[in-house]
Design an enzyme around this catalytic site. Sequence first.
Site, PDB file in Angstrom:
ATOM      1  N   VAL A  67       0.812  -1.223   0.000  1.00  0.00           N
ATOM      2  CA  VAL A  67       0.000   0.000   0.000  1.00  0.00           C
ATOM      3  C   VAL A  67       0.845   1.272   0.000  1.00  0.00           C
ATOM      4  O   VAL A  67       0.323   2.364  -0.234  1.00  0.00           O
ATOM      5  CB  VAL A  67      -0.985   0.055   1.198  1.00  0.00           C
ATOM      6  CG1 VAL A  67      -2.175  -0.845   0.971  1.00  0.00           C
ATOM      7  CG2 VAL A  67      -0.296  -0.229   2.510  1.00  0.00           C
ATOM      8  N   SER A 145      -3.975   5.715  16.008  1.00  0.00           N
ATOM      9  CA  SER A 145      -3.570   5.037  17.252  1.00  0.00           C
ATOM     10  C   SER A 145      -3.550   6.062  18.376  1.00  0.00           C
ATOM     11  O   SER A 145      -3.286   7.250  18.144  1.00  0.00           O
ATOM     12  CB  SER A 145      -2.170   4.441  17.111  1.00  0.00           C
ATOM     13  OG  SER A 145      -1.658   4.100  18.379  1.00  0.00           O
ATOM     14  N   TYR A 158       6.267   5.763  14.497  1.00  0.00           N
ATOM     15  CA  TYR A 158       4.875   5.278  14.498  1.00  0.00           C
ATOM     16  C   TYR A 158       3.911   6.384  14.971  1.00  0.00           C
ATOM     17  O   TYR A 158       2.875   6.634  14.354  1.00  0.00           O
ATOM     18  CB  TYR A 158       4.802   4.055  15.411  1.00  0.00           C
ATOM     19  CG  TYR A 158       3.466   3.358  15.461  1.00  0.00           C
ATOM     20  CD1 TYR A 158       3.067   2.498  14.444  1.00  0.00           C
ATOM     21  CD2 TYR A 158       2.603   3.538  16.541  1.00  0.00           C
ATOM     22  CE1 TYR A 158       1.833   1.843  14.498  1.00  0.00           C
ATOM     23  CE2 TYR A 158       1.383   2.894  16.612  1.00  0.00           C
ATOM     24  CZ  TYR A 158       1.005   2.039  15.587  1.00  0.00           C
ATOM     25  OH  TYR A 158      -0.210   1.398  15.656  1.00  0.00           O
ATOM     26  N   ALA A 160       4.359   9.600  14.912  1.00  0.00           N
ATOM     27  CA  ALA A 160       4.289  10.667  13.902  1.00  0.00           C
ATOM     28  C   ALA A 160       3.369  10.250  12.758  1.00  0.00           C
ATOM     29  O   ALA A 160       2.566  11.050  12.261  1.00  0.00           O
ATOM     30  CB  ALA A 160       5.690  10.982  13.376  1.00  0.00           C
ATOM     31  N   LYS A 162       0.839   8.211  12.899  1.00  0.00           N
ATOM     32  CA  LYS A 162      -0.563   8.170  13.338  1.00  0.00           C
ATOM     33  C   LYS A 162      -1.110   9.573  13.605  1.00  0.00           C
ATOM     34  O   LYS A 162      -2.296   9.842  13.359  1.00  0.00           O
ATOM     35  CB  LYS A 162      -0.686   7.282  14.581  1.00  0.00           C
ATOM     36  CG  LYS A 162      -0.329   5.807  14.313  1.00  0.00           C
ATOM     37  CD  LYS A 162      -1.193   5.189  13.237  1.00  0.00           C
ATOM     38  CE  LYS A 162      -0.965   3.702  13.053  1.00  0.00           C
ATOM     39  NZ  LYS A 162      -1.841   3.111  12.044  1.00  0.00           N
TER      40      LYS A 162
END
Length: 250
Positions: A67, A145, A158, A160, A162
């Site tokens: 993706v 999250s 992670y 950043a 989200k």
Amino acid sequence: MAEDSKKVAVVTGGSRGIGRAIIMALAEPGLTVVFNHFDPPEDTAADETIQMAQDKGCEIEGIRLDVADYKAVQEFIAGVLDRHGRVDILVNNAGITRDTLLMRMKEVDWDAVLAVNLKSVFNCTQAVARQMTKQRYGRVVNIASVVGAMGNAGQANYAASKAGIMGFTKSVARELASRNVTVNAVAPGFIETEMTAQLPEKAKEAFLTQIPLGRAGQPEDVAQVVKFLISEEASYITGQVIHLNGGMYM
Ligand code: NAP
């Protein structure tokens, strides 16, 4: 359900975990689901998801696709439109972690997490936006999250990605609202999946002590919120980030 009332949902990262639970919550006769997964190429988890959804009478396709790859996503969505004629629901769920403290974080860990978690949301949402606006109907749900709101040591990349999803969600919600396309995010806390199973026991215990409800969430908890957000009852909700985390963040 009549052929012309068939709906088409695209779910990224649907082979297992939260993505699979979302597919199972939505699966019903009259819905076509197209999901993707990436690694490994021959994935028994993807086959299981297909079987489980077919058992509920749902038409389903699983496609191997990264993706984060802009061109591949464009071709993927063009293929969905060729085969099924429309996309009503997009759930941007695929995500990865490459946890480590900032001082040790390699550029490749930063780039991979931002590409799979955030760029993918741009790739997929942009690819369906024209069709959804033409249809005057669309439901986009992005899986963010809790750490995108509160931060977490060892997850700068992670968190950043989200937090980026939250800003993206609000901006695109404003752009597409006049065409009856809603765009929302769900921000789960600590959910029991393969992603969190990788965490060291100490980290899991530390998470649990921060959860007032005293337990981890299940993928189905997230799936039910997604199901609500794409329902008719939620048609007046857009640009929101719905937190579900057992009270860990209020
Ligand atoms: P998971 O069990 O690790 O599943 C991740 C899914 O994403 C798999 O289907 C995986 O398929 C797919 N995926 C990963 N990289 C991909 C890529 N490049 N292209 C296409 N598909 C890809 O994770 P999960 O716990 O269900 O998490 C799902 C989402 O919820 C993620 O966005 C995650 O950040 C978010 N989330 C999870 C928690 C939690 O506590 N578990 C909390 C908050 C938010 P392959 O393995 O086949 O590539």
